[in-house]
Design a protein around this motif. Structure first.
Motif, PDB file in Angstrom:
ATOM      1  N   GLU A 152      15.791 -79.475  79.587  1.00 25.62           N
ATOM      2  CA  GLU A 152      14.856 -80.356  80.279  1.00 25.62           C
ATOM      3  C   GLU A 152      13.784 -79.565  81.029  1.00 25.62           C
ATOM      4  N   GLN A 153      14.202 -78.372  81.534  1.00 24.97           N
ATOM      5  CA  GLN A 153      13.188 -77.521  82.155  1.00 24.97           C
ATOM      6  C   GLN A 153      12.149 -77.076  81.126  1.00 24.97           C
ATOM      7  N   GLY A 154      12.662 -76.646  79.958  1.00 27.59           N
ATOM      8  CA  GLY A 154      11.738 -76.253  78.890  1.00 27.59           C
ATOM      9  C   GLY A 154      10.891 -77.420  78.419  1.00 27.59           C
ATOM     10  N   ALA A 155      11.512 -78.596  78.334  1.00 29.52           N
ATOM     11  CA  ALA A 155      10.770 -79.787  77.910  1.00 29.52           C
ATOM     12  C   ALA A 155       9.677 -80.132  78.912  1.00 29.52           C
ATOM     13  N   GLU A 156      10.018 -80.036  80.194  1.00 32.89           N
ATOM     14  CA  GLU A 156       9.017 -80.326  81.215  1.00 32.89           C
ATOM     15  C   GLU A 156       7.887 -79.300  81.169  1.00 32.89           C
ATOM     16  N   LEU A 157       8.256 -78.021  80.959  1.00 34.85           N
ATOM     17  CA  LEU A 157       7.242 -76.971  80.895  1.00 34.85           C
ATOM     18  C   LEU A 157       6.311 -77.193  79.695  1.00 34.85           C
ATOM     19  N   ILE A 158       6.898 -77.556  78.565  1.00 44.46           N
ATOM     20  CA  ILE A 158       6.085 -77.802  77.376  1.00 44.46           C
ATOM     21  C   ILE A 158       5.234 -79.053  77.548  1.00 44.46           C
ATOM     22  N   SER A 159       5.751 -80.031  78.279  1.00 42.93           N
ATOM     23  CA  SER A 159       5.009 -81.284  78.441  1.00 42.93           C
ATOM     24  C   SER A 159       3.683 -81.076  79.172  1.00 42.93           C
ATOM     25  N   PHE A 160       3.631 -80.054  80.020  1.00 39.06           N
ATOM     26  CA  PHE A 160       2.376 -79.792  80.730  1.00 39.06           C
ATOM     27  C   PHE A 160       1.266 -79.337  79.778  1.00 39.06           C
TER      28      PHE A 160
ATOM     29  N   GLU B  69      16.131 -67.529  85.394  1.00 38.73           N
ATOM     30  CA  GLU B  69      15.397 -67.574  86.659  1.00 38.73           C
ATOM     31  C   GLU B  69      13.882 -67.504  86.425  1.00 38.73           C
ATOM     32  N   VAL B  70      13.463 -66.751  85.410  1.00 37.69           N
ATOM     33  CA  VAL B  70      12.043 -66.704  85.057  1.00 37.69           C
ATOM     34  C   VAL B  70      11.567 -68.080  84.615  1.00 37.69           C
ATOM     35  N   LEU B  71      12.388 -68.756  83.787  1.00 38.52           N
ATOM     36  CA  LEU B  71      12.024 -70.108  83.341  1.00 38.52           C
ATOM     37  C   LEU B  71      11.897 -71.050  84.528  1.00 38.52           C
ATOM     38  N   HIS B  72      12.813 -70.922  85.473  1.00 41.68           N
ATOM     39  CA  HIS B  72      12.765 -71.765  86.672  1.00 41.68           C
ATOM     40  C   HIS B  72      11.474 -71.524  87.459  1.00 41.68           C
ATOM     41  N   ASP B  73      11.123 -70.248  87.626  1.00 39.67           N
ATOM     42  CA  ASP B  73       9.894 -69.938  88.375  1.00 39.67           C
ATOM     43  C   ASP B  73       8.646 -70.345  87.601  1.00 39.67           C
ATOM     44  N   GLN B  74       8.692 -70.203  86.271  1.00 39.00           N
ATOM     45  CA  GLN B  74       7.560 -70.670  85.468  1.00 39.00           C
ATOM     46  C   GLN B  74       7.347 -72.166  85.677  1.00 39.00           C
ATOM     47  N   LEU B  75       8.440 -72.903  85.724  1.00 42.58           N
ATOM     48  CA  LEU B  75       8.336 -74.346  85.914  1.00 42.58           C
ATOM     49  C   LEU B  75       7.767 -74.677  87.285  1.00 42.58           C
ATOM     50  N   LEU B  76       8.190 -73.927  88.295  1.00 42.19           N
ATOM     51  CA  LEU B  76       7.648 -74.153  89.638  1.00 42.19           C
ATOM     52  C   LEU B  76       6.127 -73.941  89.654  1.00 42.19           C
ATOM     53  N   VAL B  77       5.687 -72.864  89.014  1.00 43.02           N
ATOM     54  CA  VAL B  77       4.255 -72.576  88.977  1.00 43.02           C
ATOM     55  C   VAL B  77       3.519 -73.645  88.180  1.00 43.02           C
TER      56      VAL B  77
END
Length: 838
Positions: free
Chosen positions: A212-220, A548-556
């Motif tokens: 879901e984190q990856g999905a949210e990141l891709i959705s942007f 953790e990188v994926l998490h921070d990427q999502l935050l940014v």
């Protein structure tokens, strides 16, 4: 100086061929230097030490694949239909073979990229389906475990009851103990299965969270496409290995040649300005027309085709020497494409004017019956002396561009100063040589007859000249002139209050250029922001793993996507050590829009994300802001140096404090009016159809500084040639107000001619397809128009009349300190009285 120039003029007139051959040799040397040293020009601009420059430097260290220059090749079907499978295959083949081009790091196939984006989204859906299936299986397994546990619990209850009854009856429990051991083993097995199931559920939840984190990141990044929704347009991205400022023009030309060599049937191709914007043509039809108009002015003023040809010839020689001498060093220092063009503009304009000043003075003396050689020497010592000081003010203003600390701007100023210096040297050496060869033929037949009559009538070294009585203007007229001139200039300056600065994009190019076509196709098919994406870097904390990188990427990404005017955010790379992440932002509007500029400023003002993730911003809009702010920061210092040094020169020349003061104030008015006029044309779009400005936008960021340097020097030229005549008349005893009228009458013809010539030459560059050259040509033409005809010809004489005797006031202590430069050459005329021809 005047005496030295007199000797030089006399020598050149008597040894004309030696001087001409010397200049031919110099021209040959510069041609040789050009052939050996010319290594190409850059079409990019940059300022070192800027925020965007720091981001690019960080990328070069951590993510070098993304630090090079990039551009786009836009394919579009000619009939607007979707690209066929065959057309797509041909475009793909061009993209794949383009990876072998020089300095090309990668060429991105749009159809592969679009499919990858679709595959990523499908993978997300497939992952969700798998997780749902796994969760269903887990729930089924949990139900089975629960049923088994219930059965064991029932069996355990029955066993416990049987054991109690056996113990009460005194029967042995050995068999029951064995059954209990079996139940305990089964319960242990169920517990093990339950733990395994719980671990599986935890894994499912972790995978689901990651998915879901990856999905949210891709959705942007949903707003980013490389193939339009209607399938008619596709963008091929070309990534270069070299940074934007170091990318050779030959590499960009190779990309254009490659994609144009094999046309795709039914598909047009266009290139973004990053690829297609090359070195603009230095001389074209417009410039030739401008020189032709200057020739017409010369013929009218001088009355002789031969005389009119001399300033043109000397200017062209000076331009050739100055331009080729500058370009010969292009292999040593990096030069912007406009560097030689500025030299050509100035070389043509001042080269014609400076030669005209000497020739006009010589012609005037010949009409009074002067001997040819003596007249050439005296003209060179008087008008040539003024040319040297006038050229000095221009050179000072141009060389002062180096104090801005902006390399490309300082180099432009240096190249322009070289051209002006060459023009000055040619005006005081080659022009006298040509005049010496021409002798009295610089006059027309009628003029030669008048000169002969004047010589015959002369019985002394001083010719008798009849002239009409000159009277000073009325004070009322002077007051009205001052008011009308100031109000008119201020009204024209009004648009300057809304001036925005930037660098040209593809939308600013000519309508038939490939850069404009690529810009408009991209905007129409993908949105305006795709023409100017922003590059964001995020400095991550040390020691992060991939999750953790994926998490921070999502935050940014969440932070960036939440900004106003952001259409899409795409993560594009993470460094090998997980210390730097890069993102691409697609803004709502183009790189030169107000909203994108505001977005860049807001991004740079953001606090660190999650307190420890700092962001950097690059991209064309960011570079525009950095260059504009850098120029704005140095402009006050530049003005102080240019105006200060020129003020000191004028104090020495005019031996007055008030004359330089009003001359400078008048320049400020004409400069503001020029800023207002170019803002109205290039930013507001006024007269855009007439001047070829079809897409109004910000003013060229370095144009205001360039205009300050050049126009101030030229304005002081006209001030010098008008005011020295006024001072000469006043120094010879004329009342101050009468001296203003006499000096004005003596200098108006040559100043009007010189201004018209400059306007004609600069206007020739307005026809250029390059918006950079067009804006410079129009700005310089309007600046000369306002300053020469409104300020120098109207405002300054009126102010001088109102000041009266006080105009020439100079403190006694200062008069004793500063040298007497005698620009008008009065002392020279007394030492070398003109002998008249017999």
């Amino acid at each position: 100086m005047a005496e030295l120039l007199h000797r030089l003029g006399t020598f050149a007139a008597r040894r004309a061929w030696a001087v001409i051959i010397a200049w031919v040799v110099i021209l040959g040397i510069t041609v040789g230097g050009f052939l050996i040293g010319f290594k190409g020009l850059s079409s990019s601009f940059d300022i070192p030490g800027t925020a965007s420059g720091d981001v690019i430097a960080e990328l070069q260290d951590e993510l070098p694949d993304f630090s090079g220059a990039s551009g786009t090749v836009v394919f579009h079907t000619t009939d607007g239909s979707a690209l066929s499978a065959e057309q797509q295959a041909e475009i793909t083949a061009l993209a794949e073979s383009g990876r072998d081009l020089p300095d090309v790091a990668d060429v991105i196939d749009p159809f592969v990229t679009q499919q990858q984006l679709a595959d990523q989204r499908q993978q997300i859906e497939d992952g969700r389906t798998k997780i749902a299936d796994a969760r269903t299986q887990a729930e089924t397994g949990q139900a089975q475990l629960d049923a088994g546990t219930a059965q064991l619990d029932a069996a355990q209850t029955q066993l416990d009851q049987g054991r109690a009854q056996a113990e009460a009856a005194g029967f042995p429990t050995t068999e029951l103990d064995a059954q209990r051991a079996i139940l305990d083993a089964q319960r242990t097995e169920l517990d093990t299965q339950q733990q395994t199931l719980a671990d599986g559920v935890a894994t499912i939840e972790e995978n689901e969270a990651t998915l879901e984190q990856g999905a949210e990141l891709i959705s942007f990044a949903d707003g980013i496409r490389v193939v339009s929704e209607d399938g008619a347009t596709a963008i091929v991205n070309v990534q270069f290995t070299e940074p934007r400022l170091e990318l050779p023009q030959a590499s960009k030309d190779a990309v254009i040649e490659h994609f144009e060599a094999k046309p795709v049937d039914g598909v047009g191709v266009a290139f973004s300005s990053d690829i297609s914007q090359g070195v603009p043509q230095i001389l074209g039809v417009g410039e030739v027309i401008g020189v032709a108009l200057a020739a017409v002015v010369l013929i009218v003023v001088l009355g002789s085709l031969l005389a009119a040809a001399f300033p043109i010839i000397t200017a062209l020689v000076g331009v050739a020497i100055g331009a080729m001498a500058t370009l010969a060093f292009s292999g040593v220092v990096q030069m912007a494409s406009v560097t030689p063009i500025l030299g050509v503009m100035l070389g043509l304009a001042v080269g014609i004017d400076y030669s005209l000043f000497v020739l006009y003075r010589h012609r005037k003396q010949l009409l009074q019956g002067a001997d040819v050689v003596e007249s050439i020497g005296l003209a060179n010592g008087t008008a040539g002396n003024a040319v040297v000081f006038a050229g000095t003010t221009v050179i000072v203003a141009l060389l002062a561009l180096n104090i801005t600390g902006i390399p490309f701007l300082g180099l432009m100023g240096t190249a322009g100063a070289i051209s002006v210096a060459v023009a000055v040297l040619i005006a005081v050496s080659l022009t006298p040589a040509l005049l010496g060869l021409a002798k009295s033929r610089v006059l027309g037949k009628r003029a030669r007859a008048r000169a002969a009559t004047a010589a015959a009538m002369s019985d002394s070294a001083t010719p008798r000249v009849r002239s009409r009585a000159i009277a000073p203007m009325s004070t009322l007229r002077a007051i009205l002139t001052v008011i009308v001139a100031i109000v008119a200039l201020l009204v024209v300056a009004v648009p300057a209050m809304s001036m925005r600065l930037g660098l040209p994009d593809g939308g600013s190019e000519s309508a038939d250029s490939t850069a404009y076509q690529a810009f408009t196709l991209t905007e129409d098919s993908f949105g305006a922001g795709v023409n100017g994406p922003l590059l964001i870097t995020a400095s991550l904390p040390e020691g992060l793993d991939d999750d953790e990188v994926l998490h921070d990427q999502l935050l940014v990404a969440r932070e960036l996507a939440g900004m106003d005017d952001v259409v899409a955010v795409a993560p594009i790379a993470v460094s090998d050590d997980n210390s730097l992440a890069a993102f691409q932002i697609v803004p709502a509007e183009g790189p030169n829009s107000t909203s994108t500029e505001t977005l860049v400023r807001e991004l740079r003002e953001l606090p660190p994300v999650a307190d420890d993730i700092t962001l950097g911003v690059a991209g064309q809009a960011a570079i525009n802001i950095d260059i504009s702010e850098g120029l704005a920061d140095v402009l006050p210092l530049y003005l102080l140096v240019v105006v200060g040094l020129s003020f000191l020169i004028m104090v020495m020349v005019f031996r007055s404090l008030l004359v330089p003061l009003i001359a400078t104030a008048g320049f400020v008015l004409s400069l503001l009016a020029t800023y207002g006029a170019i803002t109205a044309v290039f930013q507001w779009g006024w007269l855009g159809d007439l001047l070829g400005v079809h897409n109004p936008g910000p003013i060229l960021s370095f144009l205001p500084v360039i205009l300050v340097g050049i126009l101030f020097g030229l304005a002081m030229d006209y001030q010098l040639f008008l005011t020295t005549g006024m001072r000469e008349a006043w120094a010879h005893g004329a009342p101050a107000r009468l001296a203003v009228a006499q000096g004005y009458r003596a200098g108006r013809t040559v100043v009007v001619a010189a201004a018209l010539i400059m306007i004609a030459v600069f206007s020739g560059f307005i026809t250029s397809e390059s918006v950079i050259i067009k804006s410079m040509g129009l700005g310089l033409a309007l600046g000369v128009l306002f300053d020469a005809f409104i300020v120098r010809m109207l405002l300054i004489p009126a102010l001088m009349h109102l000041l009266g005797e006080s105009a020439w006031w100079l403190p006694k202590w200062l008069s004793r300190v500063i040298p007497n430069v005698d620009v008008e050459g009065s002392a020279l005329e007394r030492r070398h009285p003109v002998h008249h021809a017999l």
